[in-house]
Scaffold this motif. Structure first.
Motif, PDB file in Angstrom:
ATOM      1  N   LEU A 162      29.636 119.044  86.939  1.00 17.89           N
ATOM      2  CA  LEU A 162      28.185 119.176  86.961  1.00 17.89           C
ATOM      3  C   LEU A 162      27.714 120.146  85.884  1.00 17.89           C
ATOM      4  O   LEU A 162      28.413 121.123  85.575  1.00 17.89           O
ATOM      5  N   PRO A 163      26.543 119.897  85.312  1.00 18.46           N
ATOM      6  CA  PRO A 163      25.969 120.904  84.422  1.00 18.46           C
ATOM      7  C   PRO A 163      25.533 122.114  85.235  1.00 18.46           C
ATOM      8  O   PRO A 163      25.159 121.997  86.405  1.00 18.46           O
ATOM      9  N   LEU A 164      25.617 123.271  84.634  1.00 15.26           N
ATOM     10  CA  LEU A 164      25.220 124.498  85.311  1.00 15.26           C
ATOM     11  C   LEU A 164      23.899 124.997  84.741  1.00 15.26           C
ATOM     12  O   LEU A 164      23.480 124.590  83.653  1.00 15.26           O
ATOM     13  N   SER A 165      23.265 125.850  85.482  1.00 16.37           N
ATOM     14  CA  SER A 165      21.996 126.411  85.052  1.00 16.37           C
ATOM     15  C   SER A 165      22.158 127.097  83.702  1.00 16.37           C
ATOM     16  O   SER A 165      23.205 127.668  83.389  1.00 16.37           O
ATOM     17  N   ALA A 166      21.106 127.038  82.918  1.00 18.37           N
ATOM     18  CA  ALA A 166      21.149 127.649  81.584  1.00 18.37           C
ATOM     19  C   ALA A 166      21.367 129.150  81.663  1.00 18.37           C
ATOM     20  O   ALA A 166      21.799 129.776  80.684  1.00 18.37           O
ATOM     21  N   SER A 167      21.092 129.753  82.824  1.00 20.47           N
ATOM     22  CA  SER A 167      21.273 131.194  82.978  1.00 20.47           C
ATOM     23  C   SER A 167      22.732 131.576  83.215  1.00 20.47           C
ATOM     24  O   SER A 167      23.075 132.745  83.281  1.00 20.47           O
ATOM     25  N   GLN A 168      23.620 130.564  83.356  1.00 17.22           N
ATOM     26  CA  GLN A 168      25.041 130.832  83.597  1.00 17.22           C
ATOM     27  C   GLN A 168      25.694 131.315  82.300  1.00 17.22           C
ATOM     28  O   GLN A 168      25.774 130.572  81.322  1.00 17.22           O
ATOM     29  N   PRO A 169      26.171 132.560  82.233  1.00 17.04           N
ATOM     30  CA  PRO A 169      26.640 133.099  80.951  1.00 17.04           C
ATOM     31  C   PRO A 169      28.000 132.602  80.508  1.00 17.04           C
ATOM     32  O   PRO A 169      28.232 132.425  79.312  1.00 17.04           O
ATOM     33  N   GLN A 170      28.938 132.369  81.452  1.00 21.49           N
ATOM     34  CA  GLN A 170      30.304 132.104  81.026  1.00 21.49           C
ATOM     35  C   GLN A 170      30.651 130.637  80.849  1.00 21.49           C
ATOM     36  O   GLN A 170      31.714 130.312  80.320  1.00 21.49           O
ATOM     37  N   ALA A 171      29.798 129.726  81.285  1.00 18.36           N
ATOM     38  CA  ALA A 171      30.118 128.312  81.163  1.00 18.36           C
ATOM     39  C   ALA A 171      28.846 127.488  81.293  1.00 18.36           C
ATOM     40  O   ALA A 171      27.885 127.897  81.935  1.00 18.36           O
ATOM     41  N   SER A 172      28.880 126.280  80.707  1.00 22.22           N
ATOM     42  CA  SER A 172      27.741 125.377  80.813  1.00 22.22           C
ATOM     43  C   SER A 172      27.999 124.248  81.798  1.00 22.22           C
ATOM     44  O   SER A 172      27.073 123.553  82.194  1.00 22.22           O
ATOM     45  N   ARG A 173      29.296 124.080  82.200  1.00 17.89           N
ATOM     46  CA  ARG A 173      29.647 123.017  83.137  1.00 17.89           C
ATOM     47  C   ARG A 173      30.636 123.558  84.171  1.00 17.89           C
ATOM     48  O   ARG A 173      31.395 124.495  83.918  1.00 17.89           O
ATOM     49  N   LEU A 174      30.629 122.906  85.328  1.00 15.40           N
ATOM     50  CA  LEU A 174      31.430 123.369  86.454  1.00 15.40           C
ATOM     51  C   LEU A 174      32.920 123.397  86.137  1.00 15.40           C
ATOM     52  O   LEU A 174      33.615 124.371  86.459  1.00 15.40           O
ATOM     53  N   TYR A 175      33.452 122.329  85.519  1.00 17.73           N
ATOM     54  CA  TYR A 175      34.896 122.263  85.301  1.00 17.73           C
ATOM     55  C   TYR A 175      35.399 123.362  84.366  1.00 17.73           C
ATOM     56  O   TYR A 175      36.577 123.718  84.403  1.00 17.73           O
ATOM     57  N   GLN A 176      34.517 123.897  83.527  1.00 14.83           N
ATOM     58  CA  GLN A 176      34.914 125.023  82.692  1.00 14.83           C
ATOM     59  C   GLN A 176      35.233 126.243  83.558  1.00 14.83           C
ATOM     60  O   GLN A 176      36.159 127.000  83.261  1.00 14.83           O
ATOM     61  N   LEU A 177      34.484 126.421  84.635  1.00 12.39           N
ATOM     62  CA  LEU A 177      34.741 127.547  85.527  1.00 12.39           C
ATOM     63  C   LEU A 177      36.031 127.358  86.320  1.00 12.39           C
ATOM     64  O   LEU A 177      36.688 128.334  86.701  1.00 12.39           O
ATOM     65  N   VAL A 184      34.790 128.507  93.160  1.00 13.23           N
ATOM     66  CA  VAL A 184      33.429 128.598  92.633  1.00 13.23           C
ATOM     67  C   VAL A 184      32.462 128.456  93.800  1.00 13.23           C
ATOM     68  O   VAL A 184      32.480 127.444  94.507  1.00 13.23           O
ATOM     69  N   LEU A 185      31.654 129.487  94.033  1.00  7.03           N
ATOM     70  CA  LEU A 185      30.565 129.388  94.991  1.00  7.03           C
ATOM     71  C   LEU A 185      29.375 128.827  94.236  1.00  7.03           C
ATOM     72  O   LEU A 185      28.793 129.494  93.373  1.00  7.03           O
ATOM     73  N   LEU A 186      29.051 127.565  94.527  1.00  3.57           N
ATOM     74  CA  LEU A 186      28.066 126.839  93.745  1.00  3.57           C
ATOM     75  C   LEU A 186      26.759 126.733  94.524  1.00  3.57           C
ATOM     76  O   LEU A 186      26.718 126.143  95.610  1.00  3.57           O
ATOM     77  N   HIS A 187      25.712 127.329  93.985  1.00  4.75           N
ATOM     78  CA  HIS A 187      24.385 127.217  94.597  1.00  4.75           C
ATOM     79  C   HIS A 187      23.741 125.921  94.116  1.00  4.75           C
ATOM     80  O   HIS A 187      23.674 125.649  92.919  1.00  4.75           O
ATOM     81  N   LEU A 188      23.269 125.128  95.058  1.00  6.18           N
ATOM     82  CA  LEU A 188      22.772 123.789  94.763  1.00  6.18           C
ATOM     83  C   LEU A 188      21.259 123.677  94.863  1.00  6.18           C
ATOM     84  O   LEU A 188      20.715 122.594  94.668  1.00  6.18           O
ATOM     85  N   ASP A 189      20.610 124.779  95.183  1.00  7.66           N
ATOM     86  CA  ASP A 189      19.154 124.761  95.337  1.00  7.66           C
ATOM     87  C   ASP A 189      18.433 125.299  94.112  1.00  7.66           C
ATOM     88  O   ASP A 189      17.225 125.507  94.130  1.00  7.66           O
TER      89      ASP A 189
END
Length: 265
Positions: A162-177, A184-189
């Motif tokens: 999944l793409p991550l919020s633009a505010s995520q500093p260390q990665a732009s996509r989930l699989y990178q994390l 990964v505690l992923l907030h979906l809201d």
């Protein structure tokens, strides 16, 4: 021009492939664990034996690391066998079916192949079979003992990248994390909350995914805990931030609470 059969000569290696399927009675006895071809053998169709062996390694790898590092719950290594035997059973059924289709040339088999060909022309059926052969449809059953928690329909399924919020500093996509084998505690809201902590559980990233990017089963959920192997460990649809964090802490304790003496169980 006369044809001549020169035959096969001077082979460096000769391998005979049969259609037998085998699976070990147990994948774990104490500190001995089986994976890959040591745990199961299949008719070689579509590279599924290789794929399931690699997924064994991924499933077992992070759990062994957690045990050796001292942050694994007592039941964590037991989930390796319960999860991977289910996957091997499915591959065994699939390769046995493919073996029949490839080796039976009777009129009945020809009719079956024709019927399956029409079925696989349907995009949804084709996609389902492709995902099954690739192992992307693997699901993990509810774990035993203290790891069994709140059950959501998506629990145990693989989460897509999944793409991550633009505010995520260390990665732009989930699989990178997931590349460093952390939870990964992923907030979906769409809202990032302060990361919860659990005893001796620093192995967790916190990230936010845009709600519009979520697959249908996760629509309406507010948070999910993703295992290092990409499977969903816990999902909540709680709407109050304090409730989300309380449930997230409980989920982290179930998956990251160490054994009493910190030794490999």
């Amino acid at each position: 021009m006369r044809r001549r059969d020169f035959g096969i000569h001077s082979p460096r290696r000769v391998v005979r492939v049969g259609d037998a399927s085998h699976q070990a009675d147990r994948y774990r006895v104490g500190r001995i664990l089986l994976a890959g071809d040591a745990a199961h053998a299949f008719f070689p169709a579509g590279g599924q034996g290789l794929n399931v062996g690699l997924r064994d390694a991924v499933n077992l790898g992070w759990k062994l690391a957690a045990s050796l590092d001292g942050w694994a719950p007592v039941h964590l290594l037991d989930t390796y066998e319960s999860e991977r035997r289910v996957a091997a059973d499915e591959v065994m059924a699939s390769t046995r079916a493919q073996n029949v289709l490839m080796t039976d040339f009777s009129s009945r088999a020809a009719a079956l192949k024709a019927a399956l060909g029409k079925l696989l022309a349907l995009p949804e059926a084709n996609r389902a079979v492709a995902r099954s052969i690739a192992g992307l449809s693997d699901t993990c059953p509810q774990p035993p003992g203290d790891l069994a928690g709140n059950v959501h329909p998506s629990t145990g399924h693989r989460i897509p990248d999944l793409p991550l919020s633009a505010s995520q500093p260390q990665a732009s996509r989930l699989y990178q994390l997931l590349s460093d084998a952390r939870f990964v505690l992923l907030h979906l809201d769409g809202v990032t909350h302060a990361p919860p902590t659990a005893p001796r559980c620093p192995h967790v990233h916190t990230a936010t995914a845009p709600p519009a990017a979520l697959p249908e089963p996760l629509r309406g959920a507010t948070a999910a805990l993703i295992r290092p192997d990409g499977h969903i460990a816990w999902v909540t649809d709680a709407t109050t931030p304090s409730d989300v964090m309380e449930q997230a802490r409980a989920a982290l304790r179930r998956w990251c609470e160490p054994t009493a003496d910190g030794a490999v169980p």
